[in-house]
Design a protein around this motif. Sequence first.
Motif, short mmCIF file in Angstrom:
data_model
loop_
_atom_site.label_atom_id
_atom_site.label_comp_id
_atom_site.label_asym_id
_atom_site.label_seq_id
_atom_site.Cartn_x
_atom_site.Cartn_y
_atom_site.Cartn_z
N ARG A 255 0.92 -1.20 0.02
CA ARG A 255 0.07 -0.08 -0.12
C ARG A 255 0.99 1.23 -0.09
O ARG A 255 2.11 1.04 0.45
CB ARG A 255 -0.99 -0.01 1.01
N THR A 256 0.43 2.02 -0.59
CA THR A 256 0.93 3.44 -0.56
C THR A 256 -0.15 4.67 0.14
O THR A 256 -1.25 4.50 0.02
CB THR A 256 1.39 4.13 -1.71
N GLY A 257 0.51 5.44 0.69
CA GLY A 257 -0.49 6.65 1.31
C GLY A 257 0.22 7.81 1.98
O GLY A 257 1.40 7.75 2.23
N LYS A 258 -0.33 8.69 2.66
CA LYS A 258 -0.09 9.87 3.43
C LYS A 258 0.83 9.36 4.87
O LYS A 258 0.27 8.32 5.11
CB LYS A 258 -0.84 10.82 3.47
N LEU A 259 1.56 10.08 5.05
CA LEU A 259 2.28 9.92 6.51
C LEU A 259 1.11 9.95 7.47
O LEU A 259 0.40 11.07 7.71
CB LEU A 259 3.33 10.66 6.75
N GLN A 260 0.99 8.69 8.42
CA GLN A 260 -0.13 8.68 9.31
C GLN A 260 0.26 9.24 10.74
O GLN A 260 1.30 9.34 11.20
CB GLN A 260 -0.39 7.25 9.43
N PRO A 261 -0.66 9.90 11.55
CA PRO A 261 -0.32 10.36 12.88
C PRO A 261 0.32 9.08 13.80
O PRO A 261 0.04 7.95 13.40
CB PRO A 261 -1.76 10.83 13.44
N PRO A 262 0.97 9.47 14.75
CA PRO A 262 1.45 8.41 15.58
C PRO A 262 0.52 7.87 16.35
O PRO A 262 -0.55 8.38 16.30
CB PRO A 262 2.64 9.40 16.43
#
Length: 335
Positions: A255-262
């Motif tokens: 998968r690819t996607g935006k950087l997620q919150p911690p």
Amino acid sequence: MDIQNIPISVLDLAPVVEGATARDALRNTLDLARHAERLGFHRFWLAEHHNMPGIASSATSVLIGYVAGGTSKIRVGSGGIMLPNHSPLVIAEQFGTLESLYPGRIDLGIGRAPGSDPLTAAALRRGPGSDGQDFPERLEELRTYFDPSRAEYSPRVRAYPGEGLHIPIWLLGSSDFSARLAAKLGLPFAFASHFAPDFVIPALELYRSSFQPSAELAEPRTMIGVNVFAADTEQEASRLATSQIQQFLNLIRGRTGKLQPPVDDIESLWTPHEKAIVSKQLAFTVVGDKASVKDKLQYILDLTKADEIIVSSSIYDHEARLRSYEILAEAVGMI
């Protein structure tokens, strides 16, 4: 060598975080570069990746110009340009333009990987022969555009601007191929240990033992990549690092996607097998407060004997990312 006595640099991918846009990411990249310059970091490099919604540095040369134009003294460059994706003439002209605009501040880090998946590589390269196998020839062509005297006969195609300009070229790699080539050509070598740590020691040893002095470099010069997540407490640093862990976890899941919150409980997100894979890939990752960051970086330096460390920090919150680099600068004695 003491960690306080070597240059420390920044590698940025202009991360696009969940809930934000590429415009936000690019503005944050410039803000980080200005912050790094004030803190005394040596270089600010940007990496070429494609077809990844969480990375905004695909037009790397354009972004280098944006960052160099918004700073005044820090070296700015590519970490790297994936040469098989491009015409060597175009790269010579682009970096010749950058060096003409910002003299003495531009670096050209070159890699032979696609920086993308196979379909995207095909879309970028179009031709069936552009698979990276001719990388040494493309590199020689690029170097000849900067210095036509390298050619046996006067070339009919010239790079303007570019010709006659001295732009430091680094070879980047995560295996022995670029290590051998950099040693043969007498060029500096940067190893991508921040995501491919397994072969770093053999590659560095191979490069040093095979190095042939050149007009560019009299002795071997090495740089290694390290992920750093620094915070005022160990607990907060570990929490910040979970954004990058999720990023790598998604990659191995296809998968690819935006950087997620911690997240507070990373253990709930992966299987033991996935944890082992990601942990192995991120072996050259330093997480902690100021004291532990210094100790861990010193350990890595003792292990690799690198001449320079370049730091990547995929942190969701921009202010926390700025603070991480500030703590790092304090830990290594910049401030």
